[in-house]
Design a protein around this motif. Structure first.
Motif, mmCIF file in Angstrom:
data_model
loop_
_atom_site.group_PDB
_atom_site.id
_atom_site.type_symbol
_atom_site.label_atom_id
_atom_site.label_comp_id
_atom_site.label_asym_id
_atom_site.label_seq_id
_atom_site.Cartn_x
_atom_site.Cartn_y
_atom_site.Cartn_z
ATOM 1 N N THR A 116 39.644 38.115 45.077
ATOM 2 C CA THR A 116 39.907 38.838 43.838
ATOM 3 C C THR A 116 39.568 40.321 43.967
ATOM 4 O O THR A 116 40.240 41.153 43.362
ATOM 5 C CB THR A 116 39.114 38.228 42.676
ATOM 6 O OG1 THR A 116 37.724 38.179 43.028
ATOM 7 C CG2 THR A 116 39.577 36.819 42.369
ATOM 8 N N LYS A 117 38.556 40.651 44.743
ATOM 9 C CA LYS A 117 38.184 42.056 44.901
ATOM 10 C C LYS A 117 39.307 42.841 45.576
ATOM 11 O O LYS A 117 39.690 43.919 45.121
ATOM 12 C CB LYS A 117 36.908 42.164 45.741
ATOM 13 C CG LYS A 117 36.345 43.561 45.820
ATOM 14 C CD LYS A 117 35.187 43.715 46.796
ATOM 15 C CE LYS A 117 34.148 42.665 46.730
ATOM 16 N NZ LYS A 117 33.031 42.892 47.655
ATOM 17 N N VAL A 118 39.883 42.282 46.634
ATOM 18 C CA VAL A 118 40.956 42.960 47.359
ATOM 19 C C VAL A 118 42.211 43.044 46.498
ATOM 20 O O VAL A 118 42.870 44.082 46.448
ATOM 21 C CB VAL A 118 41.238 42.226 48.697
ATOM 22 C CG1 VAL A 118 42.423 42.820 49.414
ATOM 23 C CG2 VAL A 118 40.007 42.246 49.574
ATOM 24 N N THR A 119 42.532 41.967 45.811
ATOM 25 C CA THR A 119 43.711 41.959 44.947
ATOM 26 C C THR A 119 43.567 42.962 43.808
ATOM 27 O O THR A 119 44.511 43.674 43.473
ATOM 28 C CB THR A 119 43.946 40.544 44.377
ATOM 29 O OG1 THR A 119 44.013 39.617 45.457
ATOM 30 C CG2 THR A 119 45.226 40.475 43.585
ATOM 31 N N THR A 120 42.377 43.041 43.224
ATOM 32 C CA THR A 120 42.135 43.983 42.134
ATOM 33 C C THR A 120 42.254 45.427 42.610
ATOM 34 O O THR A 120 42.875 46.260 41.939
ATOM 35 C CB THR A 120 40.744 43.738 41.523
ATOM 36 O OG1 THR A 120 40.659 42.375 41.108
ATOM 37 C CG2 THR A 120 40.487 44.643 40.346
ATOM 38 N N VAL A 121 41.667 45.726 43.762
ATOM 39 C CA VAL A 121 41.752 47.087 44.307
ATOM 40 C C VAL A 121 43.205 47.449 44.585
ATOM 41 O O VAL A 121 43.660 48.549 44.254
ATOM 42 C CB VAL A 121 40.880 47.224 45.577
ATOM 43 C CG1 VAL A 121 41.204 48.493 46.339
ATOM 44 C CG2 VAL A 121 39.416 47.190 45.218
ATOM 45 N N ALA A 122 43.966 46.524 45.179
ATOM 46 C CA ALA A 122 45.375 46.798 45.482
ATOM 47 C C ALA A 122 46.169 47.027 44.199
ATOM 48 O O ALA A 122 46.980 47.957 44.123
ATOM 49 C CB ALA A 122 45.969 45.651 46.297
ATOM 50 N N ALA A 123 45.951 46.195 43.184
ATOM 51 C CA ALA A 123 46.707 46.327 41.928
ATOM 52 C C ALA A 123 46.385 47.636 41.220
ATOM 53 O O ALA A 123 47.293 48.355 40.780
ATOM 54 C CB ALA A 123 46.396 45.143 41.013
ATOM 55 N N ILE A 124 45.100 47.963 41.118
ATOM 56 C CA ILE A 124 44.720 49.204 40.431
ATOM 57 C C ILE A 124 45.243 50.419 41.191
ATOM 58 O O ILE A 124 45.764 51.363 40.582
ATOM 59 C CB ILE A 124 43.193 49.261 40.242
ATOM 60 C CG1 ILE A 124 42.764 48.217 39.217
ATOM 61 C CG2 ILE A 124 42.737 50.651 39.816
ATOM 62 C CD1 ILE A 124 41.274 48.043 39.087
ATOM 63 N N ALA A 125 45.138 50.412 42.507
ATOM 64 C CA ALA A 125 45.619 51.549 43.291
ATOM 65 C C ALA A 125 47.141 51.679 43.211
ATOM 66 O O ALA A 125 47.668 52.799 43.175
ATOM 67 C CB ALA A 125 45.165 51.421 44.747
ATOM 68 N N LEU A 126 47.862 50.567 43.180
ATOM 69 C CA LEU A 126 49.318 50.638 43.013
ATOM 70 C C LEU A 126 49.669 51.245 41.654
ATOM 71 O O LEU A 126 50.580 52.075 41.556
ATOM 72 C CB LEU A 126 49.941 49.252 43.146
ATOM 73 C CG LEU A 126 50.185 48.736 44.544
ATOM 74 C CD1 LEU A 126 50.595 47.268 44.506
ATOM 75 C CD2 LEU A 126 51.220 49.559 45.267
ATOM 76 N N ILE A 127 48.964 50.832 40.620
ATOM 77 C CA ILE A 127 49.236 51.369 39.283
ATOM 78 C C ILE A 127 48.915 52.855 39.226
ATOM 79 O O ILE A 127 49.660 53.642 38.627
ATOM 80 C CB ILE A 127 48.461 50.562 38.218
ATOM 81 C CG1 ILE A 127 49.048 49.153 38.123
ATOM 82 C CG2 ILE A 127 48.490 51.245 36.868
ATOM 83 C CD1 ILE A 127 48.239 48.181 37.296
ATOM 84 N N VAL A 128 47.820 53.268 39.877
ATOM 85 C CA VAL A 128 47.485 54.693 39.930
ATOM 86 C C VAL A 128 48.577 55.460 40.667
ATOM 87 O O VAL A 128 49.014 56.530 40.232
ATOM 88 C CB VAL A 128 46.101 54.908 40.583
ATOM 89 C CG1 VAL A 128 45.873 56.361 40.948
ATOM 90 C CG2 VAL A 128 44.997 54.412 39.668
#
Length: 181
Positions: A116-128
């Motif tokens: 979940t940590k990796v998925t969350t970082v990837a999702a937030i960075a993609l949105i940014v």
């Protein structure tokens, strides 16, 4: 003397005494209700909680590399996505598979880590990345066109179409991370 099974159900506990399954670490009895299936066999909950897969352990260096790659991909997608709009419904399919391919590259940038940590970082960075790239302007234009009446050149479906395109991209890009969680 064992307790009545109906009484055990009311109490909310159960006994593993009748089970032939054993924990591979502590050799304690486990039943199908309470064992945790691992790659090397069945473990009791106590023994299973001690282990974390190397795939789930991430360093800050990996997360930083993943977030930088995801932001860059989000920005780059703003330049790629308008070329897929002209293909109609097939553009969504092509967009999904292109995003899934790019998601595999992101997964490689994350050293094939999961969780979940990796998925969350990837999702937030993609949105940014999408928010600071050309996709922001496309989304803002879609909001303007959806608020204008059709007589003045407005399109009531513009915002919905753009949100669907962004959702298809995010799902496709995050697919390598969420398919194994």
């Amino acid at each position: 003397m064992s307790e009545n099974p109906a009484f055990q159900k009311l109490k909310g506990t159960h006994s593993c005494r009748d089970s032939a399954l054993k924990c591979v670490d502590c050799n304690g009895q486990v039943c199908p209700k309470c064992f945790v299936q691992c790659a090397v066999g069945n473990r009791c909950k106590k023994c299973a909680s001690r282990f974390t897969s190397h795939v789930l352990l991430t360093s800050p260096k990996v997360l930083a590399k993943l977030s930088a790659a995801s932001v860059l991909l989000g920005i780059a997608w703003g330049y790629i996505q308008p070329h897929l709009e002209i293909m109609g419904i097939y553009g969504y399919v092509i967009q999904f598979f292109a995003a899934a391919f790019l998601g595999k590259l992101l997964h490689k940038a994350a050293s094939h880590k999961l969780g979940t940590k990796v998925t969350t970082v990837a999702a937030i960075a993609l949105i940014v990345g999408l928010a600071i790239g050309p996709s922001r302007d496309t989304l803002l234009n879609a909001i303007q066109y959806s608020n204008l009446p059709p007589a003045e050149g407005g399109d009531p479906n513009a915002l919905g179409g753009e949100l669907i395109r962004l959702a298809v991209f995010l799902i496709g890009a995050l697919m390598p991370f969420i398919r194994k969680n």
